[in-house]
Design a protein around this motif. Structure first.
Motif, mmCIF file in Angstrom:
data_model
loop_
_atom_site.group_PDB
_atom_site.id
_atom_site.type_symbol
_atom_site.label_atom_id
_atom_site.label_comp_id
_atom_site.label_asym_id
_atom_site.label_seq_id
_atom_site.Cartn_x
_atom_site.Cartn_y
_atom_site.Cartn_z
ATOM 1 N N SER A 27 -6.956 -1.634 -6.944
ATOM 2 C CA SER A 27 -5.562 -1.463 -6.501
ATOM 3 C C SER A 27 -4.867 -2.518 -6.790
ATOM 4 O O SER A 27 -3.674 -2.484 -6.617
ATOM 5 C CB SER A 27 -5.747 -1.098 -5.064
ATOM 6 O OG SER A 27 -5.932 -1.992 -4.264
ATOM 7 N N MET A 61 2.103 1.921 -3.264
ATOM 8 C CA MET A 61 1.030 2.490 -4.146
ATOM 9 C C MET A 61 0.991 4.047 -4.136
ATOM 10 O O MET A 61 0.762 4.999 -4.898
ATOM 11 C CB MET A 61 -0.244 1.729 -4.161
ATOM 12 C CG MET A 61 -1.242 2.279 -4.968
ATOM 13 S SD MET A 61 -2.828 1.318 -4.957
ATOM 14 C CE MET A 61 -3.797 2.255 -5.905
ATOM 15 N N LEU A 88 -11.831 2.083 -5.976
ATOM 16 C CA LEU A 88 -10.262 2.374 -5.644
ATOM 17 C C LEU A 88 -9.748 1.119 -5.048
ATOM 18 O O LEU A 88 -8.615 0.413 -5.745
ATOM 19 C CB LEU A 88 -9.868 3.518 -4.987
ATOM 20 C CG LEU A 88 -8.677 3.901 -4.858
ATOM 21 C CD1 LEU A 88 -8.476 5.451 -4.446
ATOM 22 C CD2 LEU A 88 -7.754 3.317 -3.712
ATOM 23 N N TYR A 137 1.575 7.424 -6.446
ATOM 24 C CA TYR A 137 0.988 8.595 -7.001
ATOM 25 C C TYR A 137 0.823 9.825 -6.252
ATOM 26 O O TYR A 137 0.213 10.891 -6.667
ATOM 27 C CB TYR A 137 -0.826 8.070 -6.932
ATOM 28 C CG TYR A 137 -1.086 6.941 -7.862
ATOM 29 C CD1 TYR A 137 -1.251 7.059 -9.112
ATOM 30 C CD2 TYR A 137 -1.191 5.645 -7.450
ATOM 31 C CE1 TYR A 137 -1.710 6.353 -9.970
ATOM 32 C CE2 TYR A 137 -1.350 4.624 -8.187
ATOM 33 C CZ TYR A 137 -1.743 5.100 -9.723
ATOM 34 O OH TYR A 137 -1.967 3.910 -10.710
ATOM 35 N N MET A 146 -4.934 9.122 -10.241
ATOM 36 C CA MET A 146 -4.983 7.700 -9.841
ATOM 37 C C MET A 146 -6.129 7.020 -10.370
ATOM 38 O O MET A 146 -5.914 5.827 -10.765
ATOM 39 C CB MET A 146 -4.870 7.481 -8.257
ATOM 40 C CG MET A 146 -4.878 6.339 -7.637
ATOM 41 S SD MET A 146 -5.284 6.383 -5.969
ATOM 42 C CE MET A 146 -3.663 6.689 -5.348
ATOM 43 N N LEU A 195 -6.376 3.783 -13.027
ATOM 44 C CA LEU A 195 -6.925 2.461 -12.499
ATOM 45 C C LEU A 195 -8.167 2.198 -13.556
ATOM 46 O O LEU A 195 -8.851 1.262 -13.060
ATOM 47 C CB LEU A 195 -7.418 2.732 -11.208
ATOM 48 C CG LEU A 195 -6.602 2.689 -10.079
ATOM 49 C CD1 LEU A 195 -6.940 2.906 -8.571
ATOM 50 C CD2 LEU A 195 -5.567 1.374 -10.161
ATOM 51 N N MET A 212 0.940 -1.277 0.204
ATOM 52 C CA MET A 212 0.013 0.068 0.050
ATOM 53 C C MET A 212 0.781 1.204 -0.052
ATOM 54 O O MET A 212 0.468 2.194 -0.603
ATOM 55 C CB MET A 212 -0.749 0.078 1.304
ATOM 56 C CG MET A 212 -1.772 -1.034 1.283
ATOM 57 S SD MET A 212 -2.916 -1.146 2.695
ATOM 58 C CE MET A 212 -3.414 -2.716 2.929
#
Length: 236
Positions: free
Chosen positions: A173, A95, A169, A99, A115, A119, A92
């Motif tokens: 992810s 990620m 999201l 961004y 972001m 995605l 996490m």
């Protein structure tokens, strides 16, 4: 404690104003106390007014969503989000940093917009603001790493609407937090079983990493020894 002291100061001020400068306040023991000097009374009144004004101003800012975040204790994701394994939190974090193009430790509205576009789930301006608002605990209009983790925490706990931007999201992810974090769960969003012992899991992961580093170091030593032996053979 500060509130009680403030209340006492304000009560004292009211008594002084009602009784006049020469008023005597009778303490709990029944013996009258000498009236305070005018200078001391003035100082107490000024301090009480200042403290009360600051508290009221802070409360108004919070109600209007304009309060600045107070300095908080050091955030430790491993102890606060115990339902996630160390590896999951690192995923996490990677990620989040990907961004956080401004490298300021936050994902702002435009970075969140990018972001969601990356995605494959672009959102409207209002939708993006609502996404941030749902986990924005300090009302600063952007996502800290802790607030980013809250998205996955709420998703795992079933606290997000299925068609919400945050749920989208979390689903897109590619961070499957059920691989190690929840016993018997087939996937992240169906996880309802009891979490594994986070303490023992954390220790096991640390030990595994240490063992891996030892193994890599042993391999490097063996390669260096083999190279020196081969070099020595050619030198003869």
């Amino acid at each position: 404690m500060a509130s009680e002291e403030l209340a006492q100061k304000l009560q004292r001020r009211l008594l002084l104003e009602e009784s006049g400068p020469a008023a005597e306040v009778e303490p709990a023991g029944g013996q009258p106390a000498a009236a305070e000097p005018a200078e001391e009374r003035s100082c107490l009144t000024a301090n009480a007014d200042s403290e009360l004004s600051a508290k009221l101003s802070r409360r108004q800012d919070i109600n209007e969503g304009a309060a600045r975040p107070r300095a908080a204790a050091v955030f430790n994701p491993y102890t606060e989000f115990k339902e996630f394994s160390r590896r999951q939190i690192k995923d996490m974090e990677r990620m989040f940093r990907l961004y956080d193009s401004g490298r300021d430790g936050y994902i702002d509205l435009m970075e969140l917009k990018l972001m969601m576009e990356k995605l494959g789930a672009p959102q409207t301006h209002l939708g993006l603001k609502n996404m941030i608002k749902e986990v924005d605990e300090d009302f600063d209009g952007k996502l800290s790493f802790r607030e980013f983790l809250l998205i996955f925490h709420k998703a795992a706990a079933g606290e997000l609407e299925e068609d919400s931007g945050l749920m989208t999201l979390a689903k897109l992810s590619e961070i499957d937090v059920s691989i190690e974090g929840v016993k018997g769960a087939k996937n992240f969003f169906e996880a309802k079983a009891q979490a594994l012992s986070s303490a023992s899991k954390f220790e096991a992961e640390i030990k595994a990493e240490q063992d891996e580093r030892k193994r890599e170091e042993e391999e490097r030593r063996n390669r260096r020894a083999a190279f020196r032996e081969l070099k020595s053979a050619f030198s003869q």
